[in-house]
Design a protein around this motif. Sequence first.
Motif, PDB file in Angstrom:
ATOM      1  N   THR A 147      23.285 -23.091 -38.681  1.00  0.00           N
ATOM      2  CA  THR A 147      22.666 -24.465 -38.235  1.00  0.00           C
ATOM      3  C   THR A 147      22.056 -24.362 -37.477  1.00  0.00           C
ATOM      4  O   THR A 147      23.124 -24.074 -36.346  1.00  0.00           O
ATOM      5  CB  THR A 147      23.686 -25.620 -39.169  1.00  0.00           C
ATOM      6  N   ARG A 148      20.674 -25.002 -37.370  1.00  0.00           N
ATOM      7  CA  ARG A 148      20.786 -25.510 -35.989  1.00  0.00           C
ATOM      8  C   ARG A 148      19.970 -26.641 -35.127  1.00  0.00           C
ATOM      9  O   ARG A 148      19.562 -27.654 -36.158  1.00  0.00           O
ATOM     10  CB  ARG A 148      19.341 -24.200 -35.581  1.00  0.00           C
ATOM     11  N   ILE A 149      20.719 -26.561 -34.002  1.00  0.00           N
ATOM     12  CA  ILE A 149      21.254 -27.781 -33.421  1.00  0.00           C
ATOM     13  C   ILE A 149      21.340 -27.937 -32.049  1.00  0.00           C
ATOM     14  O   ILE A 149      21.309 -27.209 -31.296  1.00  0.00           O
ATOM     15  CB  ILE A 149      22.576 -28.492 -33.565  1.00  0.00           C
ATOM     16  N   LEU A 150      20.137 -29.051 -31.813  1.00  0.00           N
ATOM     17  CA  LEU A 150      19.432 -29.035 -30.080  1.00  0.00           C
ATOM     18  C   LEU A 150      20.428 -30.839 -29.889  1.00  0.00           C
ATOM     19  O   LEU A 150      20.447 -31.573 -30.230  1.00  0.00           O
ATOM     20  CB  LEU A 150      17.745 -29.182 -30.353  1.00  0.00           C
TER      21      LEU A 150
ATOM     22  N   GLU B 267      30.710 -31.630 -22.528  1.00  0.00           N
ATOM     23  CA  GLU B 267      31.999 -32.483 -23.536  1.00  0.00           C
ATOM     24  C   GLU B 267      31.620 -33.667 -23.913  1.00  0.00           C
ATOM     25  O   GLU B 267      31.341 -34.505 -23.173  1.00  0.00           O
ATOM     26  CB  GLU B 267      32.866 -31.960 -21.935  1.00  0.00           C
ATOM     27  N   PRO B 268      32.468 -34.202 -25.000  1.00  0.00           N
ATOM     28  CA  PRO B 268      33.120 -33.139 -26.094  1.00  0.00           C
ATOM     29  C   PRO B 268      31.456 -32.275 -27.053  1.00  0.00           C
ATOM     30  O   PRO B 268      32.569 -31.823 -27.832  1.00  0.00           O
ATOM     31  CB  PRO B 268      33.763 -34.213 -26.870  1.00  0.00           C
ATOM     32  N   SER B 269      30.281 -32.712 -26.631  1.00  0.00           N
ATOM     33  CA  SER B 269      29.842 -33.034 -27.832  1.00  0.00           C
ATOM     34  C   SER B 269      28.867 -31.354 -27.901  1.00  0.00           C
ATOM     35  O   SER B 269      29.413 -30.600 -28.835  1.00  0.00           O
ATOM     36  CB  SER B 269      28.669 -33.624 -28.004  1.00  0.00           C
ATOM     37  N   THR B 270      28.390 -30.614 -27.063  1.00  0.00           N
ATOM     38  CA  THR B 270      28.234 -29.477 -27.395  1.00  0.00           C
ATOM     39  C   THR B 270      29.524 -28.436 -27.639  1.00  0.00           C
ATOM     40  O   THR B 270      29.798 -27.186 -28.627  1.00  0.00           O
ATOM     41  CB  THR B 270      27.611 -28.926 -25.865  1.00  0.00           C
ATOM     42  N   ARG B 271      30.005 -28.462 -27.262  1.00  0.00           N
ATOM     43  CA  ARG B 271      31.865 -27.740 -27.261  1.00  0.00           C
ATOM     44  C   ARG B 271      32.282 -28.255 -29.105  1.00  0.00           C
ATOM     45  O   ARG B 271      32.376 -26.885 -29.420  1.00  0.00           O
ATOM     46  CB  ARG B 271      32.929 -28.047 -25.980  1.00  0.00           C
ATOM     47  N   THR B 272      31.994 -29.380 -29.009  1.00  0.00           N
ATOM     48  CA  THR B 272      32.530 -29.705 -30.658  1.00  0.00           C
ATOM     49  C   THR B 272      31.107 -29.255 -31.920  1.00  0.00           C
ATOM     50  O   THR B 272      31.924 -28.507 -32.536  1.00  0.00           O
ATOM     51  CB  THR B 272      32.210 -31.030 -30.809  1.00  0.00           C
ATOM     52  N   LEU B 273      30.448 -28.792 -31.366  1.00  0.00           N
ATOM     53  CA  LEU B 273      29.187 -28.287 -32.195  1.00  0.00           C
ATOM     54  C   LEU B 273      29.349 -26.920 -31.841  1.00  0.00           C
ATOM     55  O   LEU B 273      29.277 -26.299 -33.308  1.00  0.00           O
ATOM     56  CB  LEU B 273      27.965 -29.361 -31.846  1.00  0.00           C
ATOM     57  N   ALA B 274      29.693 -26.148 -31.242  1.00  0.00           N
ATOM     58  CA  ALA B 274      29.228 -25.397 -31.086  1.00  0.00           C
ATOM     59  C   ALA B 274      30.828 -24.127 -31.842  1.00  0.00           C
ATOM     60  O   ALA B 274      30.963 -23.292 -32.280  1.00  0.00           O
ATOM     61  CB  ALA B 274      29.726 -24.344 -30.211  1.00  0.00           C
ATOM     62  N   ALA B 275      31.848 -25.290 -32.065  1.00  0.00           N
ATOM     63  CA  ALA B 275      33.302 -24.845 -32.449  1.00  0.00           C
ATOM     64  C   ALA B 275      32.925 -24.815 -34.113  1.00  0.00           C
ATOM     65  O   ALA B 275      34.148 -24.093 -34.937  1.00  0.00           O
ATOM     66  CB  ALA B 275      34.482 -26.217 -32.155  1.00  0.00           C
ATOM     67  N   ARG B 276      32.180 -24.977 -34.972  1.00  0.00           N
ATOM     68  CA  ARG B 276      31.907 -25.590 -35.880  1.00  0.00           C
ATOM     69  C   ARG B 276      31.554 -23.822 -36.819  1.00  0.00           C
ATOM     70  O   ARG B 276      30.948 -23.352 -35.468  1.00  0.00           O
ATOM     71  CB  ARG B 276      30.700 -26.402 -35.991  1.00  0.00           C
ATOM     72  N   PRO B 277      31.554 -23.464 -37.733  1.00  0.00           N
ATOM     73  CA  PRO B 277      30.802 -22.057 -38.554  1.00  0.00           C
ATOM     74  C   PRO B 277      29.497 -22.217 -37.818  1.00  0.00           C
ATOM     75  O   PRO B 277      28.511 -22.543 -38.782  1.00  0.00           O
ATOM     76  CB  PRO B 277      31.750 -22.200 -39.561  1.00  0.00           C
ATOM     77  N   ASN B 278      28.651 -20.324 -37.933  1.00  0.00           N
ATOM     78  CA  ASN B 278      27.947 -20.422 -38.338  1.00  0.00           C
ATOM     79  C   ASN B 278      26.801 -21.674 -38.281  1.00  0.00           C
ATOM     80  O   ASN B 278      26.077 -21.978 -39.041  1.00  0.00           O
ATOM     81  CB  ASN B 278      27.740 -20.699 -39.824  1.00  0.00           C
ATOM     82  N   THR B 279      26.749 -21.918 -36.604  1.00  0.00           N
ATOM     83  CA  THR B 279      25.668 -22.714 -36.031  1.00  0.00           C
ATOM     84  C   THR B 279      25.517 -21.858 -34.916  1.00  0.00           C
ATOM     85  O   THR B 279      26.007 -21.489 -34.018  1.00  0.00           O
ATOM     86  CB  THR B 279      27.083 -23.865 -35.169  1.00  0.00           C
ATOM     87  N   HIS B 280      24.111 -22.992 -34.604  1.00  0.00           N
ATOM     88  CA  HIS B 280      23.809 -21.910 -33.285  1.00  0.00           C
ATOM     89  C   HIS B 280      23.240 -23.661 -32.376  1.00  0.00           C
ATOM     90  O   HIS B 280      22.535 -24.513 -33.317  1.00  0.00           O
ATOM     91  CB  HIS B 280      22.116 -21.832 -33.396  1.00  0.00           C
ATOM     92  N   VAL B 281      24.122 -23.884 -31.811  1.00  0.00           N
ATOM     93  CA  VAL B 281      23.554 -24.948 -30.817  1.00  0.00           C
ATOM     94  C   VAL B 281      22.401 -24.629 -29.590  1.00  0.00           C
ATOM     95  O   VAL B 281      22.716 -23.281 -28.788  1.00  0.00           O
ATOM     96  CB  VAL B 281      24.867 -25.486 -29.782  1.00  0.00           C
TER      97      VAL B 281
ATOM     98  N   SER C 270      28.943 -17.712 -34.439  1.00  0.00           N
ATOM     99  CA  SER C 270      28.095 -19.754 -33.962  1.00  0.00           C
ATOM    100  C   SER C 270      27.843 -19.143 -32.319  1.00  0.00           C
ATOM    101  O   SER C 270      28.382 -18.263 -32.461  1.00  0.00           O
ATOM    102  CB  SER C 270      29.027 -20.705 -33.601  1.00  0.00           C
ATOM    103  N   SER C 271      26.783 -19.585 -32.148  1.00  0.00           N
ATOM    104  CA  SER C 271      26.330 -18.880 -30.387  1.00  0.00           C
ATOM    105  C   SER C 271      25.686 -20.696 -30.020  1.00  0.00           C
ATOM    106  O   SER C 271      25.551 -21.572 -30.299  1.00  0.00           O
ATOM    107  CB  SER C 271      24.866 -18.345 -30.503  1.00  0.00           C
ATOM    108  N   VAL C 272      25.618 -20.452 -28.817  1.00  0.00           N
ATOM    109  CA  VAL C 272      25.440 -21.628 -27.586  1.00  0.00           C
ATOM    110  C   VAL C 272      24.432 -20.661 -26.897  1.00  0.00           C
ATOM    111  O   VAL C 272      24.615 -19.671 -25.700  1.00  0.00           O
ATOM    112  CB  VAL C 272      26.611 -22.510 -27.634  1.00  0.00           C
ATOM    113  N   GLU C 273      23.471 -22.163 -26.208  1.00  0.00           N
ATOM    114  CA  GLU C 273      21.965 -21.686 -25.351  1.00  0.00           C
ATOM    115  C   GLU C 273      22.056 -22.292 -24.865  1.00  0.00           C
ATOM    116  O   GLU C 273      22.098 -23.054 -24.631  1.00  0.00           O
ATOM    117  CB  GLU C 273      21.264 -20.821 -26.097  1.00  0.00           C
ATOM    118  N   PHE C 274      21.352 -22.783 -23.362  1.00  0.00           N
ATOM    119  CA  PHE C 274      21.695 -23.462 -22.771  1.00  0.00           C
ATOM    120  C   PHE C 274      19.786 -23.263 -22.194  1.00  0.00           C
ATOM    121  O   PHE C 274      19.359 -22.384 -21.370  1.00  0.00           O
ATOM    122  CB  PHE C 274      22.117 -23.214 -21.352  1.00  0.00           C
ATOM    123  N   ALA C 275      19.329 -24.875 -21.697  1.00  0.00           N
ATOM    124  CA  ALA C 275      18.114 -24.545 -21.373  1.00  0.00           C
ATOM    125  C   ALA C 275      17.915 -25.490 -20.625  1.00  0.00           C
ATOM    126  O   ALA C 275      18.130 -27.244 -21.114  1.00  0.00           O
ATOM    127  CB  ALA C 275      16.713 -25.091 -22.872  1.00  0.00           C
ATOM    128  N   GLU C 276      17.316 -25.878 -19.209  1.00  0.00           N
ATOM    129  CA  GLU C 276      17.050 -26.466 -18.937  1.00  0.00           C
ATOM    130  C   GLU C 276      16.166 -26.929 -17.709  1.00  0.00           C
ATOM    131  O   GLU C 276      15.581 -25.913 -17.897  1.00  0.00           O
ATOM    132  CB  GLU C 276      18.038 -25.605 -16.969  1.00  0.00           C
TER     133      GLU C 276
END
Length: 233
Positions: free
Chosen positions: A64-67, A75-89, A116-122
């Motif tokens: 699941t891809r979430i921007l 906190e708390p949203s990116t952390r909560t979203l990335a805690a889901r299984p099979n999710t890329h934030v 799951s994984s997380v990446e950041f775009a500044e």
Amino acid sequence: MSGDAPPADLKARIKTSYDAIADVYNEWTKKHSDLRSRYLAQFIEHLPAAAAAATAETGTPAPTRILELGCGAGEPSTRTLAARPNTHVIGNDLSSAQIALARAHAATEWTLGAGSSVEFAEGDMADAAVLDFAPGSLDGVVALYSLFHLPREEQTAMMARTVEWLRPGGLLLATFSGAAAEAVVMEKWLREEDWMFWSGWGREGTLERLGAAGFEVVVEALEEENVDVDFCG
Ligand SMILES: C[S@@+](CC[C@H](N)C(=O)[O-])C[C@H]1O[C@@H](n2cnc3c(N)ncnc32)[C@H](O)[C@@H]1O
């Protein structure tokens, strides 16, 4: 104070302020995250349907891809979203200080869901060189307390970009200003030196523009937060 048009150096000024107040803002947010958590839970509840549609289309369980637009320190949203299984934030923020904190928290404190994984775009969310996605490539977009820092014409443009990035049935969770104003400026927001800007179409104007962009509004509420903004003490 309500004013006229946004200044030409708007984004630089907002970035400078959030770079300066990141720690203070985030400390305060921890005590006021109930509303975020409540709406995030609803957003997450609806996500499996969007992800299932993706799976049916491709035949494989794609993450699941979430921007997240204006994710702050996560906190708390990116952390909560990335805690889901099979999710890329993908967490985006204009402020280098906020993104640095989010990266540090993700590396040291967060527990990511399985697969799951997380990446950041500044950078500025409105800048196509910072954020650009293939049409229909996202399952969800979250923008909590961030879009209202854009001039309202840019908010309208972000609605159009977001709807294009989302797959059919994809979800947007967003906070907008309930009041219609082209520019609300505070010379001293959280502390003496922090300039800040907000803008909005108001409740009706925002709903109209979301509809015109192609969104179907499934949950909508005008929430009044009791914020004891006493950051100086
Ligand atoms: C009020 S904070 C909200 C942070 C977080 N979403 C939350 O719920 O606490 C607004 C955030 O939006 C970011 N922001 C403001 N303008 C932005 C822009 N044009 N592009 C990306 N991020 C922006 C700020 O740097 C800040 O971290």
